[in-house]
Design an enzyme around this catalytic site. Structure first.
Site, mmCIF file in Angstrom:
data_model
loop_
_atom_site.group_PDB
_atom_site.id
_atom_site.type_symbol
_atom_site.label_atom_id
_atom_site.label_comp_id
_atom_site.label_asym_id
_atom_site.label_seq_id
_atom_site.Cartn_x
_atom_site.Cartn_y
_atom_site.Cartn_z
ATOM 1 N N GLU A 36 -14.504 88.786 19.078
ATOM 2 C CA GLU A 36 -13.417 87.817 18.937
ATOM 3 C C GLU A 36 -12.368 87.990 20.028
ATOM 4 O O GLU A 36 -11.813 87.007 20.527
ATOM 5 C CB GLU A 36 -12.766 87.956 17.551
ATOM 6 C CG GLU A 36 -13.622 87.437 16.410
ATOM 7 C CD GLU A 36 -13.937 85.958 16.525
ATOM 8 O OE1 GLU A 36 -13.075 85.193 17.018
ATOM 9 O OE2 GLU A 36 -15.044 85.549 16.125
ATOM 10 N N CYS A 191 -18.891 68.728 19.501
ATOM 11 C CA CYS A 191 -17.563 68.115 19.671
ATOM 12 C C CYS A 191 -16.874 68.734 20.885
ATOM 13 O O CYS A 191 -15.800 69.319 20.793
ATOM 14 C CB CYS A 191 -16.734 68.315 18.402
ATOM 15 S SG CYS A 191 -15.224 67.316 18.346
ATOM 16 N N CYS A 201 -23.365 64.631 15.446
ATOM 17 C CA CYS A 201 -22.332 65.288 14.642
ATOM 18 C C CYS A 201 -22.479 64.950 13.154
ATOM 19 O O CYS A 201 -22.566 63.769 12.795
ATOM 20 C CB CYS A 201 -20.948 64.864 15.119
ATOM 21 S SG CYS A 201 -19.592 65.636 14.191
ATOM 22 N N CYS A 207 -15.118 60.719 11.189
ATOM 23 C CA CYS A 207 -14.266 61.077 12.321
ATOM 24 C C CYS A 207 -13.399 59.909 12.764
ATOM 25 O O CYS A 207 -13.890 58.892 13.274
ATOM 26 C CB CYS A 207 -15.124 61.557 13.489
ATOM 27 S SG CYS A 207 -14.149 62.017 14.935
#
Length: 357
Positions: A36, A191, A201, A207
Site C-alpha cells: 500500500e 474506469c 463496467c 453511472c
C-alpha cells in the site's frame, strides 16, 4: 445514492478481478502495508518490479526496523517519492518499540504511524484483517465521482468529504477484502482516466457521468499550475581509479538521505569549490549536457561539472557524509544521478534493476 454497488462489483471481480498480485499471495499485514505504501502515487506495473525484491530483503517488520538505511534506499532507488521509504523505516521501528514488532490492528493506532493516512490504514485493515473500513485512493475517487456525477476536483475538502461519505455508504459488511480490491481494480482497469471502458463496467447502467456523457470531465482535474524551473550545478569528481565522489543529502528536502553528486551553492564557482573542498588538487574538464528531472511542484535542471582529481594524495576520506563510488556497490541514489553515473562509468546494467524515473 440510488443503490448499493457491492453485489454487481463483487460479481464482476469474481470473473475479471486481479487475484495474483505479489502482495495477494501471502496476505500478511506487513506485506499488505509495504504494498500500500509503494502503491501511493505509483502504478501497479511499476510496484511489481520492486515489491518482491523489497520483501525478500526485508521479510518482516523487525528486519526492516533493524536494516541499514543505505540498504533500504538501495532497494527503493528508482521508485521515487523517497519519503515513503523513510516513513516505512520509522514506522517499523515504532512498531517494534510499541507494538511488539507487529502492525497494530486498531485504526487509531495504525493511522498514527508515519506515512499511513486514512485510506492506507483502511486498506491495510480491510485487506489484511477483513475489517469493514472504506478506502478512497485515486482509483476509488474516480469510480465514485463518475458513478454519482460528483462535481469538482477531489482534492478540495468539500468534494473529498462527499466522496468519503459515498465510500463509507457503499462499503459492504461482508467480503470487505474482496470489495476493496474490486473497486480498486475497476478504477485501474476499466474506469480509467481517459477513454474509460464503459461497456465492460458492471456499474454502467447506474453511472451518472456516462448517462450525462461527462466521463471526460468527471472527476475534475487538478487546477493547472505551471511548475517552476530551478537550476543547480553538481560536481562530478572522478578519482584517478575511476570512482566518483558522492555526498549524502540531508535527512530532509528532496532526495532526503540519498547519495548524490555534491551540489555547489548558488552562484558558487566550480574552481572555488575545488579549492575549498578538494584543496585545489583537481582539474576542471567542463560541463556535461544538463539533466532535467521533474518533481511534483517544480522541475530541476542539473548542470554536471566534470572534475578530475589530480592524484590520490589529497582525496576526500570516506565518512558518513562522503564516499567514493565505483559503480559496483548498491546505493540509494536518485534515478537521474544513477543513470548519469551508469553512463560515465560505463555500466551496462544495474544490478538492482532499471530505474523507471
Amino acid at each position: 445514492m440510488r443503490r448499493m454497488i457491492a453485489p454487481q462489483l463483487l460479481a464482476w471481480w469474481d470473473k475479471h478481478g486481479r487475484k495474483n498480485l505479489p502482495w495477494q499471495r501471502q496476505r500478511s499485514p506487513y506485506r499488505v502495508w509495504v504494498a500500500e505504501i509503494m502503491l501511493q502515487q505509483t502504478q501497479v506495473a511499476t510496484v511489481k518490479r520492486y515489491y518482491q525484491r523489497f520483501v525478500d530483503d526485508f521479510p518482516n517488520i523487525r528486519a526492516l526496523a533493524e536494516a541499514n538505511e543505505d540498504a533500504v534506499l538501495a532497494v527503493w532507488a528508482g521508485l521515487g517519492y523517497y519519503s515513503r521509504a523513510h516513513n516505512l523505516m520509522k514506522a517499523a521501528r515504532i512498531a517494534v518499540e510499541r507494538h511488539g514488532g507487529k502492525l497494530p490492528k486498531e485504526y487509531d493506532e495504525l493511522v498514527a504511524l508515519p506515512g499511513i493516512g486514512r485510506s492506507t490504514a483502511a486498506a491495510i485493515l480491510a485487506q489484511a484483517h477483513g475489517k469493514r473500513h472504506a478506502i478512497l485512493d485515486g482509483n476509488v475517487r474516480r469510480v465514485l465521482a463518475r458513478l454519482h456525477a460528483v462535481e469538482g476536483w477531489p482534492g478540495k475538502s468539500a468534494v473529498a468529504k462527499r466522496l468519503w461519505n459515498l465510500a463509507e455508504a457503499h462499503t459492504p459488511a461482508e467480503r470487505v477484502r474482496d470489495y476493496t480490491q474490486a473497486i480498486m481494480d475497476l478504477g485501474a482497469t476499466v474506469c480509467v482516466p481517459r477513454k474509460p471502458r464503459c461497456g465492460s463496467c458492471p456499474l454502467e447502467s447506474d453511472c451518472q457521468a456516462r448517462i450525462q456523457g461527462r466521463t471526460a470531465d468527471i472527476p475534475s482535474s487538478r487546477p493547472v499550475r505551471r511548475r517552476a524551473l530551478r537550476h543547480c550545478s553538481m560536481a562530478l569528481v572522478r578519482h584517478p581509479d575511476g570512482a566518483v565522489l558522492l555526498e549524502r543529502r540531508p535527512s530532509y528536502g528532496i532526495w532526503a538521505g540519498l547519495w548524490c553528486l555534491p551540489t555547489l551553492n548558488e552562484g558558487e564557482d566550480a574552481q572555488a569549490w575545488c579549492a575549498k573542498v578538494l584543496n585545489g588538487s583537481a582539474t576542471l574538464l567542463g560541463e556535461l549536457p544538463p539533466i532535467r528531472h521533474g518533481f511534483t511542484h517544480f522541475e530541476l535542471e542539473i548542470r554536471p561539472i566534470q572534475i578530475e582529481l589530480a592524484s590520490a594524495v589529497n582525496e576526500i576520506r570516506e565518512t558518513e557524509a562522503w564516499r567514493w563510488h565505483d559503480g559496483a556497490q548498491p546505493l540509494g541514489m536518485p534515478a537521474p544521478i544513477r543513470r548519469l553515473l551508469d553512463a560515465v562509468q560505463g555500466n551496462k546494467s544495474n544490478p538492482r534493476g532499471s530505474d523507471p524515473r
